[in-house]
Each structure stands twice: as structure tokens, then as C-alpha cells.
Design an enzyme around this catalytic site. Sequence first.
Site, PDB file in Angstrom:
ATOM      1  N   MET A   1       0.881  -1.180   0.000  1.00  0.00           N
ATOM      2  CA  MET A   1       0.000   0.000   0.000  1.00  0.00           C
ATOM      3  C   MET A   1       0.908   1.216   0.000  1.00  0.00           C
ATOM      4  O   MET A   1       1.065   1.921   0.996  1.00  0.00           O
ATOM      5  CB  MET A   1      -0.935  -0.054   1.216  1.00  0.00           C
ATOM      6  CG  MET A   1      -2.060  -1.068   1.018  1.00  0.00           C
ATOM      7  SD  MET A   1      -2.852  -1.557   2.559  1.00  0.00           S
ATOM      8  CE  MET A   1      -1.767  -2.856   3.103  1.00  0.00           C
TER       9      MET A   1
ATOM     10  N   MET B   1      -9.637  -5.999  -2.625  1.00  0.00           N
ATOM     11  CA  MET B   1      -9.903  -5.388  -1.328  1.00  0.00           C
ATOM     12  C   MET B   1     -11.411  -5.368  -1.086  1.00  0.00           C
ATOM     13  O   MET B   1     -12.175  -4.865  -1.912  1.00  0.00           O
ATOM     14  CB  MET B   1      -9.368  -3.952  -1.261  1.00  0.00           C
ATOM     15  CG  MET B   1      -7.857  -3.804  -1.393  1.00  0.00           C
ATOM     16  SD  MET B   1      -6.914  -4.825  -0.250  1.00  0.00           S
ATOM     17  CE  MET B   1      -7.467  -4.204   1.334  1.00  0.00           C
TER      18      MET B   1
ATOM     19  N   GLY C   1      -6.015   0.068   4.729  1.00  0.00           N
ATOM     20  CA  GLY C   1      -5.413   0.915   5.759  1.00  0.00           C
ATOM     21  C   GLY C   1      -5.569   0.396   7.166  1.00  0.00           C
ATOM     22  O   GLY C   1      -4.699   0.612   8.005  1.00  0.00           O
ATOM     23  N   PHE C   2      -6.685  -0.295   7.422  1.00  0.00           N
ATOM     24  CA  PHE C   2      -6.932  -0.754   8.786  1.00  0.00           C
ATOM     25  C   PHE C   2      -7.626  -2.107   8.788  1.00  0.00           C
ATOM     26  O   PHE C   2      -8.452  -2.387   7.913  1.00  0.00           O
ATOM     27  CB  PHE C   2      -7.820   0.248   9.542  1.00  0.00           C
ATOM     28  CG  PHE C   2      -7.222   1.624   9.597  1.00  0.00           C
ATOM     29  CD1 PHE C   2      -6.286   1.944  10.572  1.00  0.00           C
ATOM     30  CD2 PHE C   2      -7.577   2.577   8.653  1.00  0.00           C
ATOM     31  CE1 PHE C   2      -5.711   3.210  10.610  1.00  0.00           C
ATOM     32  CE2 PHE C   2      -7.007   3.846   8.679  1.00  0.00           C
ATOM     33  CZ  PHE C   2      -6.071   4.158   9.668  1.00  0.00           C
TER      34      PHE C   2
ATOM     35  N   GLY D   1     -10.220  -4.811  10.726  1.00  0.00           N
ATOM     36  CA  GLY D   1     -11.420  -4.728  11.558  1.00  0.00           C
ATOM     37  C   GLY D   1     -12.583  -3.960  10.952  1.00  0.00           C
ATOM     38  O   GLY D   1     -13.561  -3.681  11.641  1.00  0.00           O
TER      39      GLY D   1
ATOM     40  N   GLY E   1      -9.829  -8.380   3.711  1.00  0.00           N
ATOM     41  CA  GLY E   1     -10.496  -7.421   4.583  1.00  0.00           C
ATOM     42  C   GLY E   1     -11.911  -7.798   4.999  1.00  0.00           C
ATOM     43  O   GLY E   1     -12.770  -8.115   4.175  1.00  0.00           O
ATOM     44  N   GLY E   2     -12.129  -7.809   6.301  1.00  0.00           N
ATOM     45  CA  GLY E   2     -13.487  -7.903   6.829  1.00  0.00           C
ATOM     46  C   GLY E   2     -14.156  -9.257   6.747  1.00  0.00           C
ATOM     47  O   GLY E   2     -15.348  -9.370   7.049  1.00  0.00           O
TER      48      GLY E   2
ATOM     49  N   GLY F   1      -7.729 -12.523   9.141  1.00  0.00           N
ATOM     50  CA  GLY F   1      -7.453 -11.364   9.978  1.00  0.00           C
ATOM     51  C   GLY F   1      -8.257 -11.341  11.251  1.00  0.00           C
ATOM     52  O   GLY F   1      -8.485 -12.367  11.913  1.00  0.00           O
TER      53      GLY F   1
HETATM   54  C1  DX5 Z   1      -5.877  -3.654   5.481  1.00  0.00           C
HETATM   55  C2  DX5 Z   1      -5.105  -4.878   5.173  1.00  0.00           C
HETATM   56  C3  DX5 Z   1      -5.651  -6.193   5.546  1.00  0.00           C
HETATM   57  C4  DX5 Z   1      -6.167  -6.366   6.950  1.00  0.00           C
HETATM   58  C5  DX5 Z   1      -7.255  -7.412   6.950  1.00  0.00           C
HETATM   59  O1  DX5 Z   1      -5.460  -2.594   4.691  1.00  0.00           O
HETATM   60  O2  DX5 Z   1      -4.794  -4.944   3.796  1.00  0.00           O
HETATM   61  O3  DX5 Z   1      -4.712  -7.200   5.217  1.00  0.00           O
HETATM   62  O4  DX5 Z   1      -5.197  -6.791   7.845  1.00  0.00           O
HETATM   63  O5  DX5 Z   1      -8.368  -6.878   7.504  1.00  0.00           O
HETATM   64  P1  DX5 Z   1      -9.258  -7.697   8.542  1.00  0.00           P
HETATM   65  O6  DX5 Z   1      -8.386  -8.014   9.712  1.00  0.00           O
HETATM   66  O7  DX5 Z   1     -10.307  -6.738   8.883  1.00  0.00           O
HETATM   67  O8  DX5 Z   1      -9.746  -8.913   7.842  1.00  0.00           O
HETATM   68 ZN    ZN Z   2      -3.570  -6.606   3.045  1.00  0.00          ZN
END
Ligand code: DX5
Ligand code: ZN
Length: 219
Positions: free
Chosen positions: A67, A136, A141-142, A144, A173-174, A194
Site C-alpha cells: 500500500m 480489497m 489501511g486498517f 477490523g 479485509g473484513g 485477519g
Molecule cells: C488492510 C489490510 C488487511 C487487513 C485485513 O489494509 O490490507 O490485510 O489486515 O483486515 P481484517 O483483519 O479486517 O480482515
Molecule cells: Zn492486506
Amino acid sequence: MYHISPSLLCADQIELKQTIMDLDKMGIDWFHIDVMDGCFVPNFAFGTDIIRAVRGIAEAPLYAHMMSVHPMDFVKPFAELGADYYCFHYETTANPFRLCQQIQDNGMKAAAALNPSTPVEVLGDLLPYLSCVTLMAIEPGFSGQRFLPHTYEKIRRLRSLIGEKPVRIEVDGGADIPISMKCMECGADVIVGGYFTLFDKNESLRNNYRAYRKAQREV
Ligand code: DX5
Ligand code: ZN
């Protein structure tokens, strides 16, 4: 075997060494390592020194999710520190073919990530040069954040664009366990593990991994 790629961003950073060794024993596809430059996303994560240290102990491949607004600048350093996959954000470069070439010339596999608002069709001509596409399912960026449901349809469209080409689809993500299973039904190969799966703090890493594998067998 394709099923899960743990996001090291979600691990307890003090316990990183033990977590990596445990995950290697369980059997994972690759370690998903989020590299954040504070510019493409409003956060910082995983610099070269920590990635080198991870490479020193990890057995599974390392998947660098860049990123960064300057992906071209880090190809050589990441190859030298032992990354296996170099995943750039399509949104950050006007020259994705040149970038893929540089990644491969440096001995890594090229991968591209797409933000939630970028249509999968932009990758049509680039697919023969890619080993994996990271979709994505959240704004990067984050950890959770809530999974964006239009991702299911994007997975289906990308799967059909890929056809017989040897390109994997990773969803990032998510994703909790039911969402992960649905993504796989839509055609995803690998889900980033995650906050809602492997690193769900209500249970141990081992139990979370077992629950994920059990769900996979039942689908
Ligand atoms: C966020 C990251 C993800 C993140 C996964 O920018 O790219 O790899 O750790 O998100 P969660 O933990 O919410 O699945
Ligand atoms: Zn990632």
C-alpha cells in the site's frame, strides 16, 4: 493447497515469532504482509527490517501487499529481502506492465491489488502477467472494518475474466468464516485471515484455524 493467508498486521506484534512458527506448522498458503506508507493509506506498517526478520524464520512464502504510492521504488529491496510475491495497487501506477516485468526480472511473482471502487475489468490485459489478484473488500489501511458485499460480484466477474489462466484470487479485509466460505463459492482461492477469523481474540489461534478448516470441509 489454497485457503488462507494470515495477515501479520492482526497478530500480537510482541508474539510475532511464535505466531509465525505456529502458523507454519498449521499449513497456510503464504504470509500476507501489509506494507503501508502513510500516503496511499493513512497508516504505517511493516518496514524492511521486520520483513527481513520474518523471512529469517518463516517457511511459507511471503506476500507483500504494497500500500505504497511508489511501488516501483521497492521492487529490488523487497526481492533482496526475500519476498516471494510483490503485490502492487493498480491505482498507484500508470505503467503496470513495466512494473510486472521488473517484479519478474527480480525473481518475484507479480500480483495486483484493487481497491473496492476499482472494477476488475481494468486488469483484463494484465492478467497473463499476474500470479494473483488481491481484491480489497474494505478500504485499505486498517484491520477490523466491515466487509463490502459488492465484493462477491467482483469475485465472480474476475473469475470469469481469468478463465483458465493460472491466476489466484485473494480477498482481503473484513471476512469472517461465513463470508470467507461465500467468497470461495464465488471463485476466490485465498482469504486473508485477519481480525474476524484467525486472529479473533475470543479464541486461540489454533482453535480459530480449526474452526476455519472445519467450515471449509462442510461447504
Ligand atoms: C488492510 C489490510 C488487511 C487487513 C485485513 O489494509 O490490507 O490485510 O489486515 O483486515 P481484517 O483483519 O479486517 O480482515
Ligand atoms: Zn492486506
